[in-house]
Design an enzyme around this catalytic site. Structure first.
Site, short mmCIF file in Angstrom:
data_model
loop_
_atom_site.label_atom_id
_atom_site.label_comp_id
_atom_site.label_asym_id
_atom_site.label_seq_id
_atom_site.Cartn_x
_atom_site.Cartn_y
_atom_site.Cartn_z
N HIS A 1 71.68 64.95 -50.81
CA HIS A 1 70.26 65.60 -50.23
C HIS A 1 69.13 65.26 -51.35
O HIS A 1 68.10 65.86 -51.41
CB HIS A 1 70.06 67.04 -49.80
N GLU B 1 62.27 62.93 -45.78
CA GLU B 1 62.97 61.91 -46.55
C GLU B 1 62.71 60.53 -46.35
O GLU B 1 62.68 59.65 -47.27
CB GLU B 1 64.42 62.01 -46.39
N ARG C 1 80.48 72.21 -41.41
CA ARG C 1 81.44 71.67 -42.76
C ARG C 1 81.48 73.08 -43.37
O ARG C 1 80.47 74.08 -43.35
CB ARG C 1 80.71 70.85 -43.59
N ASN D 1 67.82 54.90 -41.11
CA ASN D 1 68.87 55.79 -41.51
C ASN D 1 69.69 55.78 -40.30
O ASN D 1 69.70 56.26 -39.54
CB ASN D 1 68.07 57.29 -41.62
N ARG E 1 68.31 54.28 -45.88
CA ARG E 1 69.21 55.54 -46.56
C ARG E 1 70.54 55.26 -46.81
O ARG E 1 71.13 54.55 -45.89
CB ARG E 1 68.83 56.68 -45.59
#
Ligand code: AMP
Length: 391
Positions: free
Chosen positions: A179, A377, A239, A8, A91
């Site tokens: 996600h 994940e 964000r 990742n 990923r």
């Protein structure tokens, strides 16, 4: 032992995990990362039971960017005994309009993924860098791309578009959602831990540095809070979440800000950090007595509650609500405050279960059950990679 490597790669960190393939299943062997790339690079890795295998600062002139960090990780992984690499799972943030599931990577796939770079300029180039490198160095090891967007691709077209002329949709301006690997893992996990509700109407709240929610019906994404980019929806560490597009026009025309300045504001200086003026880190904000910290948390909880209502409407009611990721898994206070705002839907929190970090934090008899499920994940990527190896 035959193994799958999961990678990742981000702009300032490179995370990697090794899963052994044992008895048809996967067993995590190593969890590692190099963070502080570009500033103070640091390599840390542990084995399955959490024992440190390495924890050391790296030379910033040697490990100065992502390619040099990948080389460093490769060197270190080369010294891990008894691993026979069977495949690498990556990923990749954006699968564009086309990829609805993970894919075995070849030169044509890589080219197509590179063509989505403009859709995720901050993430996609970093995600693809280790793929290119591994193709050069280990051309015989199969590589699999697993997308953050893929899980949401089955949504109805009228939920997937913006109210813009259709040509923009064709040009790829869609509500992709992100996600997805986290939501897919939770959907699978729900079948194991709560099979009675896994087929029902569930909202999963991925509350981490990035924040979004997903409405699951029968384990599938039917609506989500993020859209074209991972800026939309809920407020995050840095964000802003949902923003009137008029604000951007105003910043351009009245503040004379450049596109780059606005991008920096939206990706790095907004959200909890911008609002509090203190930190992007929920743990730090929760511990602070500064009123700006509690103001930022109030805003966070408020927006989460509003979006939960929106997703409950998309589902036509709600059977369960799942908290996951750093804040969702660890902050009993934020969970309690969001749960309180879900009482109109029939959610009743069990305060003791919530405070002690139980997997189910709703009272017996609560119309909406409340769950805390740690996301994974990387395991999802390893599963996909193994599955594609066997096809
Ligand atoms: P993630 O991106 O999933 O690693 O989540 C990171 C976020 O989780 C950061 O805002 C952390 O401050 C937050 N977090 C982790 N542990 C806690 C905790 N015990 N209380 C509040 N927030 C936490």
């Amino acid at each position: 032992m035959e193994a799958v490597l999961v990678v990742n790669a981000g702009s300032s960190s490179l995370k990697f995990q090794i899963f052994g393939i044992a008895g048809g299943g996967l067993q995590r062997q190593v969890r590692g990362k190099i963070d502080g790339i570009g500033t103070h690079p640091h390599l840390k890795a542990s084995n399955a039971d959490g024992t440190d295998l390495v924890d050391r600062a790296l030379d910033s002139s040697t490990v100065r960017d992502l390619p040099t960090a990948i080389a460093e990780a490769r060197n270190w992984l080369g010294g891990v005994d008894g691993i026979e690499l069977r495949a690498i799972g990556h990923r990749v943030v954006h699968g564009g309009p086309d990829y609805v599931r993970p894919v075995l990577i070849d030169a044509a796939v890589l080219e197509r993924l590179a063509s989505y770079q403009h859709l995720a300029p901050l993430h996609q180039p970093n995600n693809l860098a280790p793929i290119r490198l591994a193709m050069d160095i280990n051309p015989d090891v199969p590589q699999v791309a697993c997308f953050d967007t893929a899980f949401h691709r089955g949504r109805a077209e009228h939920t997937d578009c913006y109210a813009l002329p259709h040509a923009f949709y064709e040009d790829g301006i869609r509500r992709y959602g992100f996600h997805g690997l986290s939501y897919e893992y939770i959907a699978e996990r729900l079948r194991e831990v709560a099979p009675d509700i896994a087929g029902g109407r569930v909202i999963v709240a991925h509350l981490g540095s990035g924040v979004s929610m997903c409405a699951l019906k029968d384990g599938r994404s039917v609506e989500t809070t993020m859209g074209f980019t991972a800026l939309d929806g809920l407020p995050m560490g840095t964000r802003p979440g949902q923003l009137d597009p008029g604000v951007i026009l105003y910043l351009l025309t009245h503040h004379g800000m450049s596109a780059q300045e606005i991008s920096d504001l939206l990706y790095h200086d907004a959200g909890l950090k911008g609002l509090s003026g203190i930190s992007n880190d929920m743990r730090e904000l929760s511990a602070s007595e500064d009123p700006r910290a509690s103001f930022a948390i109030d805003h966070f909880v408020h927006r989460c509650s509003l979006h939960a209502g929106m997703l409950a409407a998309a589902l036509g009611g709600l059977d369960a609500f799942v908290f996951t990721a750093g804040i969702g898994e660890n902050s009993a206070t934020v969970r309690a405050r969001i749960a309180e705002r879900l009482d109109w839907l029939g959610a009743e929190l069990d305060a003791k279960a919530n405070d002690t970090g139980a997997p189910v934090v709703s009272r017996a008899g609560s119309r909406v059950s409340l769950h805390v499920i740690p996301t994974d994940e990387e395991l999802m990527i390893a599963r996909h990679t193994l599955a594609l190896l066997r096809v």
